[in-house]
Each structure stands twice: as structure tokens, then as C-alpha cells.
Design an enzyme around this catalytic site. Structure first.
Site, PDB file in Angstrom:
ATOM      1  N   HIS A   1       0.847  -1.326  -0.058  1.00  0.00           N
ATOM      2  CA  HIS A   1       0.033   0.051   0.196  1.00  0.00           C
ATOM      3  C   HIS A   1       0.851   1.141   0.014  1.00  0.00           C
ATOM      4  O   HIS A   1       2.190   1.184   0.407  1.00  0.00           O
ATOM      5  CB  HIS A   1      -0.865   0.008   1.102  1.00  0.00           C
ATOM      6  CG  HIS A   1      -0.073   0.079   2.601  1.00  0.00           C
ATOM      7  ND1 HIS A   1       0.350   1.309   3.101  1.00  0.00           N
ATOM      8  CD2 HIS A   1      -0.017  -0.792   3.403  1.00  0.00           C
ATOM      9  CE1 HIS A   1       0.822   1.068   3.979  1.00  0.00           C
ATOM     10  NE2 HIS A   1       0.760  -0.562   4.364  1.00  0.00           N
TER      11      HIS A   1
ATOM     12  N   GLU B   1      -2.503  -7.208   7.732  1.00  0.00           N
ATOM     13  CA  GLU B   1      -1.174  -6.769   8.154  1.00  0.00           C
ATOM     14  C   GLU B   1      -1.063  -7.728   9.542  1.00  0.00           C
ATOM     15  O   GLU B   1      -2.003  -8.086  10.117  1.00  0.00           O
ATOM     16  CB  GLU B   1      -0.641  -5.421   8.621  1.00  0.00           C
ATOM     17  CG  GLU B   1       0.601  -5.135   9.123  1.00  0.00           C
ATOM     18  CD  GLU B   1       1.891  -5.694   8.358  1.00  0.00           C
ATOM     19  OE1 GLU B   1       1.895  -6.784   8.089  1.00  0.00           O
ATOM     20  OE2 GLU B   1       2.722  -4.864   7.739  1.00  0.00           O
TER      21      GLU B   1
END
Length: 190
Positions: A11, A80
Site C-alpha cells: 500500500h 497486516e
């Protein structure tokens, strides 16, 4: 028939990634710079993928959308690594209390273990390897590094060997039957 490739995109920049704060469950937006760089990934990703997945976190979904893949399917297994009590804390701050700490070598109180991360990323790999063609994945620094280690048949903790910057492109593939890294940590075109 050639083996399919797996394209990985970390990202774009967030306030916490810029400040080196561990970010797993905190759902931060991209910074203006992060959004600009995510848009610059679009030309590199302008192709057909048989499977497009994203972490459910806002920063990954925004990156996917800005890079031209707003239809990416959210997969909770791509979230994550959960840092628990270390959420929002920098490694330097943690190391003041736990010398030498890294997510790869030490526990994160209240967070995920390496075994838990490995189990969920192995589920992602099963999906990717079952794809009918190339796949594209939008995710996070530690999780994508861990996914790469598992792709190569290494323990999840060997993800420590793969530096991964924000808004970069990496490609996993094969040399004959052997899983390999074809390209790593490639920045978006200016």
C-alpha cells in the site's frame, strides 16, 4: 504452459508508515503523497489478472482503487501482522524496553505469533496457486514479506530478508517448477 505469476503491491504511504509506526488494525487513509504514488502504479498494473485480492484495510483498498483495481476482492487473511500492544509504536520505542526486538524474532504481546501469520498466509497461497492465471495482491509490508517467504518454502520469519517499501511492485513466479522472486521492491514510475 507457463506458470502464473503473483504480483504484489504494498500500500501507499500513510502517516504511520511515514513515521515508522507499526500499523496493523488501525485503519488509516493514505497520505496525499501515498495516493499520488499509488496512482503512478496504474500503468504498470494495466493488464488482465485472473485473481485480484486486497487486504481489507483502508490503505490497501485505496491503493488498489487508485492503481486501477477497485474491484479487488478483500481477503481477511491478507491483513497486516497484528502487533497487539505494539500497535502505533516504533521499533526504536519498543527496543528501549526489549533490546533487539523485531516482529520476526520476538513476540508482540497481545498480537499474532509467527505460526498464526504463517497459517493464514498459507491459505492465501493456496488461493493464488489455484488461480487460472496471473494474480495481483494489495497488502502490507510485513505480511507481504512473510507471504514471499512462504512462497519460497521458507519459514514466515525469513520475511525479514526482504525489505519492502510503500507503493512498490514485486513479482513472484517460477523458474521451471521452483518458486522464485522475479522482481522485488520496484518503485512506481515517476
Amino acid at each position: 504452459m507457463p506458470h502464473p505469476e503473483v504480483w504484489l503491491v504494498r500500500h501507499g504511504e500513510t502517516e504511520w508508515s511515514r513515521d515508522h509506526r507499526h500499523t496493523s488494525t488501525t485503519d488509516l487513509p493514505l497520505t496525499e503523497d501515498g495516493a499520488d504514488v499509488a496512482r503512478r502504479l496504474r500503468p504498470s498494473l494495466d493488464r488482465d489478472f485472473a485473481l485480484v485480492l486486497t487486504s481489507p484495510r483502508r490503505r490497501a483498498r485505496e491503493t488498489a482503487e487508485l492503481a486501477g483495481h477497485g474491484d479487488a476482492e478483500a481477503d481477511d487473511d491478507l491483513a497486516e501482522w497484528a502487533y497487539g500492544d505494539y500497535e502505533g509504536v516504533t521499533s526504536d520505542e519498543i527496543r528501549q524496553q526489549v533490546p533487539g526486538w523485531t516482529v520476526w524474532t520476538h513476540p508482540s504481546p497481545g498480537g499474532e505469533s509467527a505460526t498464526e501469520v504463517s497459517e493464514r498466509l498459507d491459505r492465501v497461497l493456496t488461493r493464488l496457486r489455484g488461480s487460472d492465471g496471473d494474480a495481483l495482491v494489495f497488502g502490507h509490508g510485513h505480511a507481504l514479506r512473510a507471504l514471499t517467504a512462504r512462497w519460497l518454502g521458507l519459514p514466515v520469519t525469513d520475511g525479514r530478508l526482504f525489505r519492502l517499501d510503500t507503493a512498490t511492485l514485486s513479482v513472484l513466479g517460477y523458474e521451471r517448477e521452483t518458486p522464485v522472486v522475479l522482481r522485488w521492491n520496484t518503485p512506481a514510475r515517476p
